[in-house]
Design a protein around this motif. Structure first.
Motif, PDB file in Angstrom:
ATOM      1  N   ARG A 148       0.852  -1.196   0.000  1.00  0.00           N
ATOM      2  CA  ARG A 148       0.000   0.000   0.000  1.00  0.00           C
ATOM      3  C   ARG A 148       0.885   1.243   0.000  1.00  0.00           C
ATOM      4  N   VAL A 149       0.663   2.120  -0.967  1.00  0.00           N
ATOM      5  CA  VAL A 149       1.357   3.410  -1.020  1.00  0.00           C
ATOM      6  C   VAL A 149       0.433   4.440  -0.387  1.00  0.00           C
ATOM      7  N   VAL A 150       0.949   5.200   0.580  1.00  0.00           N
ATOM      8  CA  VAL A 150       0.153   6.156   1.341  1.00  0.00           C
ATOM      9  C   VAL A 150       0.785   7.541   1.220  1.00  0.00           C
ATOM     10  N   ALA A 151      -0.054   8.567   1.024  1.00  0.00           N
ATOM     11  CA  ALA A 151       0.444   9.944   0.960  1.00  0.00           C
ATOM     12  C   ALA A 151      -0.499  10.859   1.719  1.00  0.00           C
ATOM     13  N   ILE A 152       0.062  11.876   2.334  1.00  0.00           N
ATOM     14  CA  ILE A 152      -0.719  12.921   2.989  1.00  0.00           C
ATOM     15  C   ILE A 152      -0.582  14.167   2.115  1.00  0.00           C
ATOM     16  N   VAL A 153      -1.727  14.621   1.577  1.00  0.00           N
ATOM     17  CA  VAL A 153      -1.744  15.671   0.567  1.00  0.00           C
ATOM     18  C   VAL A 153      -2.821  16.707   0.865  1.00  0.00           C
ATOM     19  N   ARG A 154      -2.689  17.856   0.214  1.00  0.00           N
ATOM     20  CA  ARG A 154      -3.752  18.862   0.260  1.00  0.00           C
ATOM     21  C   ARG A 154      -3.726  19.683  -1.018  1.00  0.00           C
ATOM     22  N   ARG A 155      -4.852  20.294  -1.324  1.00  0.00           N
ATOM     23  CA  ARG A 155      -4.938  21.190  -2.468  1.00  0.00           C
ATOM     24  C   ARG A 155      -4.235  22.492  -2.138  1.00  0.00           C
TER      25      ARG A 155
END
Length: 183
Positions: free
Chosen positions: A72-79
């Motif tokens: 599982r590839v996990v990322a924490i992102v925002r616009r």
């Protein structure tokens, strides 16, 4: 089932996104154990409407002789938007890079707050077979970030930030075989 976390250790084959703050490797902006949000991140902001990509080498699995059931590839992102009240979403691609090929899908979102996105791979998409320790150790995490030049009321210049990225490897010990002594 147990899970081992692999974090970015160095830049991979693709290095097209931007880092904040400047200096250091792209991988160094994403590898923290706890997300530092806007202190360090990868982004794509400015220029013409397009998508750019990064890939990241990962720490190796510290175990062997296992049966890998999921990657599982996990990322924490925002616009990131010139007009945060605008409605137009941004797009982030997340996945794996194996032997120079990218396996990913996109998420579109309008959140100006950080969210977690993830991509699961139960089998190695490059071979169609079960994951091996060697194949996991050879993959790179893949990140794509789109940039859009929209009307101001839609958000104006719109892109995304990624503050943390890691890979979760779920595994089981192989079945043990025991032999009874001959009688």
């Amino acid at each position: 089932m147990p899970v081992e976390i692999l974090r970015p250790s160095d830049n991979g084959d693709l290095v097209q996104l931007y880092v904040y703050p400047g200096g250091g490797t792209h991988a160094s902006k994403l590898s923290e154990v706890l997300p530092d949000y806007d202190a360090t991140y990868i982004h794509r902001y400015g220029g013409t409407t397009s998508t750019n990509y990064d890939s990241y080498q990962l720490t190796d699995l510290g175990i062997s002789n296992i049966v890998i059931t999921n990657v599982r590839v996990v990322a924490i992102v925002r616009r990131e938007a010139m007009n945060p009240g605008g409605t137009y979403p941004t797009t982030v691609g997340l996945g794996v890079r194996i032997n120079g090929l990218n396996y990913y899908s996109n998420d579109s979102f309008s959140s100006n707050s950080y969210i977690t996105i993830a991509r699961d791979f139960a089998i190695n998409p490059n071979t169609g077979s079960a994951w091996t320790v060697a194949s996991v150790n050879g993959l790179q995490a893949f990140l794509g970030i789109g940039f859009y030049n929209m009307a101001y009321w839609q958000g104006g210049l719109i892109s995304a930030r990624c503050t943390q990225l890691y890979v979760e490897v779920t595994y089981a010990a192989p079945p043990s075989v025991s032999t009874l002594p001959a009688t």
